[in-house]
Design an enzyme around this catalytic site. Structure first.
Site, PDB file in Angstrom:
ATOM      1  CG  HIS A   1      59.464 -82.527 -44.589  1.00 36.30           C
ATOM      2  ND1 HIS A   1      58.399 -81.935 -45.054  1.00 36.30           N
ATOM      3  CD2 HIS A   1      58.977 -81.784 -43.335  1.00 36.30           C
ATOM      4  CE1 HIS A   1      57.403 -81.329 -45.059  1.00 36.30           C
ATOM      5  NE2 HIS A   1      57.886 -80.533 -42.917  1.00 36.30           N
TER       6      HIS A   1
ATOM      7  NE  ARG B   1      58.640 -84.170 -56.639  1.00 38.28           N
ATOM      8  CZ  ARG B   1      58.335 -83.421 -56.012  1.00 38.28           C
ATOM      9  NH1 ARG B   1      57.587 -83.722 -54.707  1.00 38.28           N
ATOM     10  NH2 ARG B   1      58.882 -81.738 -55.775  1.00 38.28           N
TER      11      ARG B   1
ATOM     12  CD  GLU C   1      57.107 -79.538 -41.027  1.00 38.85           C
ATOM     13  OE1 GLU C   1      56.915 -79.162 -41.587  1.00 38.85           O
ATOM     14  OE2 GLU C   1      56.826 -78.835 -39.494  1.00 38.85           O
TER      15      GLU C   1
ATOM     16  CE1 TYR D   1      61.322 -85.597 -51.563  1.00 42.24           C
ATOM     17  CE2 TYR D   1      61.292 -85.430 -53.859  1.00 42.24           C
ATOM     18  CZ  TYR D   1      61.370 -84.559 -52.843  1.00 42.24           C
ATOM     19  OH  TYR D   1      61.105 -83.224 -52.731  1.00 42.24           O
TER      20      TYR D   1
ATOM     21  CB  ALA E   1      56.424 -77.481 -51.881  1.00 44.26           C
TER      22      ALA E   1
ATOM     23  NE  ARG F   1      65.579 -81.757 -50.916  1.00 41.80           N
ATOM     24  CZ  ARG F   1      64.341 -81.711 -51.807  1.00 41.80           C
ATOM     25  NH1 ARG F   1      63.211 -81.748 -50.860  1.00 41.80           N
ATOM     26  NH2 ARG F   1      64.036 -81.632 -53.019  1.00 41.80           N
TER      27      ARG F   1
ATOM     28  N   PRO G   1      50.959 -81.813 -51.270  1.00 39.31           N
ATOM     29  CG  PRO G   1      52.178 -79.975 -52.041  1.00 39.31           C
ATOM     30  CD  PRO G   1      51.036 -80.802 -50.717  1.00 39.31           C
ATOM     31  CG  ASN G   2      54.176 -82.421 -56.562  1.00 34.00           C
ATOM     32  OD1 ASN G   2      53.500 -82.321 -57.546  1.00 34.00           O
ATOM     33  ND2 ASN G   2      54.349 -81.216 -56.147  1.00 34.00           N
TER      34      ASN G   2
ATOM     35  CG  ASN H   1      55.032 -84.942 -46.096  1.00 35.32           C
ATOM     36  OD1 ASN H   1      56.158 -83.381 -46.553  1.00 35.32           O
ATOM     37  ND2 ASN H   1      55.735 -86.015 -47.421  1.00 35.32           N
TER      38      ASN H   1
END
Length: 144
Positions: free
Chosen positions: A99, A17, A97, A22, A76, A106, A9-10, A73
């Site tokens: 990111h 964003r 995985e 990012y 969230a 964070r 998502p996103n 990835n």
């Protein structure tokens, strides 16, 4: 050999964003860099993005039938999606995985991955380079 690259998502908003978190690279640019590396490695990739948890589960199931490994990835969903965790665990192929940001530096709620314990590997905080490393790792684990 085929590797499925799944963006959660996103990630379709990359480049717009929170560039301070990012970076300014777009999803299309990431996919292009992955395609270039795939060519060098002699592997085929299939890149998909979804904002839907259920669709990502379906894509992981499809990967078990159509691919030799996954670069994933989960965005969230990383922090709470037991459905995605179970899908990664069930498919039986190497899954890395990845990111862009360092999830451990964070907010507190982002510091835990429910996916990592069932993934073959976990790469974070290295920006686009992390995706490239994940592709190399997926190819190596799948046997090239």
């Amino acid at each position: 050999m085929k590797i499925m690259v799944l963006h959660g998502p996103n990630l379709n908003l990359l480049g717009k964003r929170e560039p301070s978190v990012y970076g300014s690279v777009t999803l299309e640019e990431i996919n292009q860099k992955l395609a270039e590396l795939a060519g060098e490695l002699g592997v085929e990739i299939c890149c998909k993005q979804s904002n839907s948890e259920g669709e990502l589960v379906d894509l992981l199931h499809r990967a078990a039938e159509e691919a030799d490994a996954v670069v994933f990835n989960p965005g969230a969903f990383t922090h709470y999606s037991y459905a995605l965790r179970d899908a990664v665990s069930a498919i039986g192929i190497p899954t890395i995985e990845v990111h862009l940001s360092n999830i451990y530096s964070r907010e507190d709620f982002r510091k835990h991955s429910v996916i990592a314990p069932v993934a073959s590997g976990h790469i974070c905080g290295m920006g686009v380079t992390g995706y490239l490393l994940a592709l190399r790792a997926a190819a190596a684990l799948a046997g090239t």
